[in-house]
Design an enzyme around this catalytic site. Structure first.
Site, PDB file in Angstrom:
ATOM      1  N   GLY A  15       3.764 -13.783  -0.013  1.00 44.78           N
ATOM      2  CA  GLY A  15       4.402 -13.939   1.288  1.00 44.78           C
ATOM      3  C   GLY A  15       5.746 -14.645   1.272  1.00 44.78           C
ATOM      4  O   GLY A  15       6.191 -15.150   2.306  1.00 44.78           O
ATOM      5  N   SER A  16       6.433 -14.660   0.125  1.00 48.04           N
ATOM      6  CA  SER A  16       7.728 -15.362   0.120  1.00 48.04           C
ATOM      7  C   SER A  16       8.759 -14.641   0.991  1.00 48.04           C
ATOM      8  O   SER A  16       9.591 -15.295   1.633  1.00 48.04           O
ATOM      9  CB  SER A  16       8.253 -15.564  -1.308  1.00 48.04           C
ATOM     10  OG  SER A  16       8.568 -14.338  -1.914  1.00 48.04           O
ATOM     11  N   ASN A  17       8.703 -13.304   1.030  1.00 50.89           N
ATOM     12  CA  ASN A  17       9.626 -12.587   1.939  1.00 50.89           C
ATOM     13  C   ASN A  17       9.282 -12.860   3.393  1.00 50.89           C
ATOM     14  O   ASN A  17      10.171 -13.021   4.233  1.00 50.89           O
ATOM     15  CB  ASN A  17       9.592 -11.079   1.656  1.00 50.89           C
ATOM     16  CG  ASN A  17      10.465 -10.705   0.483  1.00 50.89           C
ATOM     17  OD1 ASN A  17      11.676 -10.620   0.602  1.00 50.89           O
ATOM     18  ND2 ASN A  17       9.848 -10.520  -0.678  1.00 50.89           N
ATOM     19  N   LYS A  66     -10.485   4.457   6.859  1.00 48.12           N
ATOM     20  CA  LYS A  66      -9.082   4.009   6.869  1.00 48.12           C
ATOM     21  C   LYS A  66      -8.555   3.993   8.301  1.00 48.12           C
ATOM     22  O   LYS A  66      -7.792   3.105   8.689  1.00 48.12           O
ATOM     23  CB  LYS A  66      -8.255   4.966   5.999  1.00 48.12           C
ATOM     24  CG  LYS A  66      -6.812   4.571   5.883  1.00 48.12           C
ATOM     25  CD  LYS A  66      -6.156   5.325   4.746  1.00 48.12           C
ATOM     26  CE  LYS A  66      -4.665   5.072   4.720  1.00 48.12           C
ATOM     27  NZ  LYS A  66      -4.034   5.542   3.498  1.00 48.12           N
ATOM     28  N   MET A  91       0.474  -3.841   0.105  1.00 49.08           N
ATOM     29  CA  MET A  91       0.154  -2.890  -0.959  1.00 49.08           C
ATOM     30  C   MET A  91      -0.683  -1.691  -0.511  1.00 49.08           C
ATOM     31  O   MET A  91      -0.852  -0.747  -1.276  1.00 49.08           O
ATOM     32  CB  MET A  91      -0.561  -3.616  -2.120  1.00 49.08           C
ATOM     33  CG  MET A  91       0.233  -4.771  -2.720  1.00 49.08           C
ATOM     34  SD  MET A  91       1.916  -4.310  -3.228  1.00 49.08           S
ATOM     35  CE  MET A  91       1.561  -3.454  -4.759  1.00 49.08           C
ATOM     36  N   ASN A 108      10.270  -1.234   4.907  1.00 56.48           N
ATOM     37  CA  ASN A 108       9.656  -1.755   3.686  1.00 56.48           C
ATOM     38  C   ASN A 108      10.760  -2.237   2.748  1.00 56.48           C
ATOM     39  O   ASN A 108      11.885  -1.756   2.797  1.00 56.48           O
ATOM     40  CB  ASN A 108       8.846  -0.651   2.995  1.00 56.48           C
ATOM     41  CG  ASN A 108       8.096  -1.161   1.777  1.00 56.48           C
ATOM     42  OD1 ASN A 108       7.536  -2.273   1.796  1.00 56.48           O
ATOM     43  ND2 ASN A 108       8.084  -0.392   0.697  1.00 56.48           N
ATOM     44  N   HIS A 110      11.505  -2.698  -1.405  1.00 58.80           N
ATOM     45  CA  HIS A 110      11.012  -2.317  -2.734  1.00 58.80           C
ATOM     46  C   HIS A 110      11.929  -2.941  -3.791  1.00 58.80           C
ATOM     47  O   HIS A 110      13.158  -2.837  -3.677  1.00 58.80           O
ATOM     48  CB  HIS A 110      10.985  -0.787  -2.878  1.00 58.80           C
ATOM     49  CG  HIS A 110      10.404  -0.371  -4.184  1.00 58.80           C
ATOM     50  ND1 HIS A 110       9.044  -0.416  -4.434  1.00 58.80           N
ATOM     51  CD2 HIS A 110      10.987   0.027  -5.335  1.00 58.80           C
ATOM     52  CE1 HIS A 110       8.828  -0.033  -5.685  1.00 58.80           C
ATOM     53  NE2 HIS A 110       9.976   0.236  -6.252  1.00 58.80           N
TER      54      HIS A 110
HETATM   55  C1  GRF Z   1       8.426  -8.228  -3.358  1.00 58.88           C
HETATM   56  O1  GRF Z   1       9.024  -8.180  -4.631  1.00 58.88           O
HETATM   57  C2  GRF Z   1       8.591  -6.917  -2.639  1.00 58.88           C
HETATM   58  O2  GRF Z   1       9.777  -6.256  -2.966  1.00 58.88           O
HETATM   59  C3  GRF Z   1       7.428  -6.125  -3.151  1.00 58.88           C
HETATM   60  O3  GRF Z   1       6.379  -7.054  -3.241  1.00 58.88           O
HETATM   61  C4  GRF Z   1       6.911  -8.365  -3.472  1.00 58.88           C
HETATM   62  C5  GRF Z   1       6.320  -9.276  -2.431  1.00 58.88           C
HETATM   63  O4  GRF Z   1       6.572 -10.620  -2.691  1.00 58.88           O
HETATM   64  N1  GRF Z   1       7.177  -5.003  -2.278  1.00 58.88           N
HETATM   65  P1  GRF Z   1       6.207 -11.719  -1.586  1.00 58.88           P
HETATM   66  O5  GRF Z   1       4.729 -11.518  -1.218  1.00 58.88           O
HETATM   67  O6  GRF Z   1       7.105 -11.500  -0.417  1.00 58.88           O
HETATM   68  O7  GRF Z   1       6.422 -13.046  -2.254  1.00 58.88           O
END
Ligand code: GRF
Length: 193
Positions: A15-17, A66, A91, A108, A110
């Site tokens: 969850g850092s993003n 689903k 994911m 999203n 990537h």
């Molecule tokens: C990130 O590198 C993002 O690009 C990928 O998964 C990672 C998630 O990292 N899809 P975080 O959970 O946000 O730390």
């Protein structure tokens, strides 16, 4: 009327993003109104707690299908009145029905320069291939895997001394700059239409 856009974030891990987006929400012009994770006890939940963002865990295997799993997530997103869905390390593969519902409002990130190195291990795959430049892509989500229309990209060069770990750090640093910018760009584009 407030122009602040309500955003739900979906994550599966650290969850850092998510945290970075919450910290920059004023600058982006959004309010992160909820976090959904599809795995139990992930660190993103702790971040939500100290950031005071409501969070919910919705695990696929707890639902008979689903469709039912996605219905639960839609219910939450609607209960938070979120207009945008931001995937940040989420994911699970979402169905076309879920994606169509949010059309251009589901994004999203990537960790490669798409269309290179799609899939779950974009950073490692690029590193092991030996590329000299990789990067980060923010894209609209369509029903393929990492195939939606590209919104913004940032190149990240590799030096000969980079390890997988140092390369990962560079990629994440680029993500923390690019994702807020790309969200802002989409919101502003939508305002013009
Ligand atoms: C990130 O590198 C993002 O690009 C990928 O998964 C990672 C998630 O990292 N899809 P975080 O959970 O946000 O730390």
């Amino acid at each position: 009327m407030s122009n602040v856009k309500r955003v739900a974030v979906l994550a599966s891990g650290g969850g850092s993003n998510f945290e970075n987006i919450v910290k920059k929400e004023a600058d982006i012009g959004i309010e992160v109104v909820g976090l959904i994770v599809d795995k139990k006890d992930v660190f993103a939940l702790e971040r939500a707690e100290y950031l005071s963002v409501p969070s919910e865990t919705v695990v696929r295997k707890d639902y008979p299908s689903k469709a039912a799993f996605e219905e639960k997530m839609i219910e939450l997103i609607e209960s938070w009145q979120a207009e945008y869905v931001v995937l940040a390390g989420f994911m699970a593969i979402l169905s076309p029905e879920f994606i169509d519902r949010y059309e251009r409002n589901i994004l999203n990130i990537h960790p490669s320069l798409l269309p290179a190195f799609k899939g779950a291990n974009g950073i490692r795959d690029a590193y092991e291939y030996g590329v000299k430049i990789s990067g980060v892509t923010v894209h609209h989500v369509d029903s393929g895997i990492d195939t939606g229309e590209i919104i913004m990209q940032q190149a990240v060069p590799l030096s000969d001394t980079d390890t997988l770990e140092s390369f990962e750090e560079k990629i994440h640093a680029a993500e923390y700059v690019l994702y807020p910018e790309a969200i802002k760009k989409v919101i502003n584009m939508n305002k013009e239409h």
